[in-house]
Design an enzyme around this catalytic site. Structure first.
Site, PDB file in Angstrom:
ATOM      1  N   ASP A  33     -70.993  37.521   3.523  1.00 13.61           N
ATOM      2  CA  ASP A  33     -71.129  38.930   3.185  1.00 13.61           C
ATOM      3  C   ASP A  33     -69.853  39.448   2.527  1.00 13.61           C
ATOM      4  OD1 ASP A  33     -72.293  41.426   3.101  1.00 13.61           O
ATOM      5  OD2 ASP A  33     -71.773  41.952   5.165  1.00 13.61           O
ATOM      6  N   ARG A  36     -70.135  42.122  -3.113  1.00 10.66           N
ATOM      7  CA  ARG A  36     -70.125  43.349  -3.929  1.00 10.66           C
ATOM      8  C   ARG A  36     -68.893  44.201  -3.651  1.00 10.66           C
ATOM      9  NH1 ARG A  36     -75.996  46.094  -3.775  1.00 10.66           N
ATOM     10  NH2 ARG A  36     -75.729  45.879  -1.518  1.00 10.66           N
ATOM     11  N   THR A  79     -84.782  38.813   2.666  1.00 12.25           N
ATOM     12  CA  THR A  79     -85.948  39.513   2.134  1.00 12.25           C
ATOM     13  C   THR A  79     -85.567  40.946   1.753  1.00 12.25           C
ATOM     14  OG1 THR A  79     -86.579  39.975   4.438  1.00 12.25           O
ATOM     15  CG2 THR A  79     -87.683  38.136   3.341  1.00 12.25           C
ATOM     16  N   ASN A  81     -82.725  41.833   0.468  1.00  8.01           N
ATOM     17  CA  ASN A  81     -82.029  41.751  -0.830  1.00  8.01           C
ATOM     18  C   ASN A  81     -83.005  41.775  -1.999  1.00  8.01           C
ATOM     19  OD1 ASN A  81     -79.634  39.307   0.449  1.00  8.01           O
ATOM     20  ND2 ASN A  81     -79.529  41.543   0.469  1.00  8.01           N
ATOM     21  N   ARG A 202     -69.721  35.327  10.414  1.00  4.26           N
ATOM     22  CA  ARG A 202     -70.034  36.384   9.452  1.00  4.26           C
ATOM     23  C   ARG A 202     -68.752  36.967   8.899  1.00  4.26           C
ATOM     24  NH1 ARG A 202     -74.657  41.003   9.153  1.00  4.26           N
ATOM     25  NH2 ARG A 202     -73.957  41.864   7.166  1.00  4.26           N
TER      26      ARG A 202
END
Length: 253
Positions: A33, A36, A79, A81, A202
């Site tokens: 993650d 962006r 899903t 995304n 994560r």
């Protein structure tokens, strides 16, 4: 190479030497993650961040191979995304597909797509199936590529598959209800036949699963780091392994 890089390199080598191979995880799940946000910090496009994230995927898979990790599950595209705007989603899918192809090209990993491939563009779904077929004979490690994946959707699909199987056998619902247990459902998951993840990592500071391996992670250990995925370093990976090795796994006992 600067002083900081030299220090991190020395620290990483010391960390690596301290790890006991007998207590390393067999299966590592990674929620990668922060692509962006990483791109935004540089004033760049989302695609730039996704490409940097794809490069990091290939690098991290090399680290997993170095440490003898048997199974890696990469959460590449959920899903959720798939609802992103087309001008971001289309290049993202291409970048993800390319990253998987690059991992397959190393010859180290058997590619196993996990997710609803029917939700993806057919050229992408076909390419993933082809990569799975091309790497089917590899025995050194398995990489589950979670693309078009949702944990709830996986469980629902497993139950549907289970019901179809028993319907074909002529088993009534009453008979199935009498014998149904967790192993029956586990045998129909995307990861059937694999060990459950021992460790889930994560990046980016978020501390939630976001639908990742909801069934399989019941007894997993978790490692959360503030580092955004493109900035994830080998020392961060080794810290996660060290943290895992230091924990006493009780499985509810």
């Amino acid at each position: 190479m600067g002083l900081r890089d030299l220090l991190y390199g020395a620290y990483g080598r010391r960390l690596e030497r301290s790890l006991d191979p007998d207590v390393l995880p067999r299966h590592v799940g990674i929620i990668l993650d922060g692509n962006r946000r990483w791109a935004k910090a540089f004033g760049a496009s989302s695609s730039h961040g996704h490409r940097a994230g794809a490069d990091k995927v290939v690098e991290v898979m090399g680290w997993c191979a170095d440490e003898g990790i048997e199974v890696v599950t990469l959460y590449l595209l959920s899903t959720d995304n798939l609802t992103r705007p087309a001008d971001e989603l289309e290049p993202l899918i291409g970048i993800v597909q390319d990253a998987v192809a690059r991992v397959a090209a190393t010859g180290r990993w058997k590619v196993h797509p996990v997710g609803a491939l029917d939700l993806l563009p057919e050229p992408t779904a076909g390419r993933l199936r082809a990569l799975a077929e091309q790497t089917a004979e590899i025995t050194t490690g398995v990489v589950n590529v979670a693309i078009g994946y949702g944990g709830r959707q996986e469980i629902a699909a497993a139950v549907r598959s289970l019901l179809r199987e028993h319907a074909e056998r002529g088993t009534s619902l009453e008979e199935l209800a009498e014998v149904l247990d967790v192993e029956h459902i586990a045998a129909h998951l995307y990861t059937k036949g694999q060990p459950d993840p021992d460790l889930v990592i994560r990046t980016s500071g978020e501390q939630r699963l976001s639908g990742f391996l909801l069934w399989q992670s019941a007894h997993s250990e978790f490692f959360f780091t503030e580092v955004l995925w493109p900035d994830f370093r080998k020392v961060d990976f080794l810290r996660a392994l060290r943290s895992y090795a230091a924990r006493e796994r009780r499985y509810g006992a």
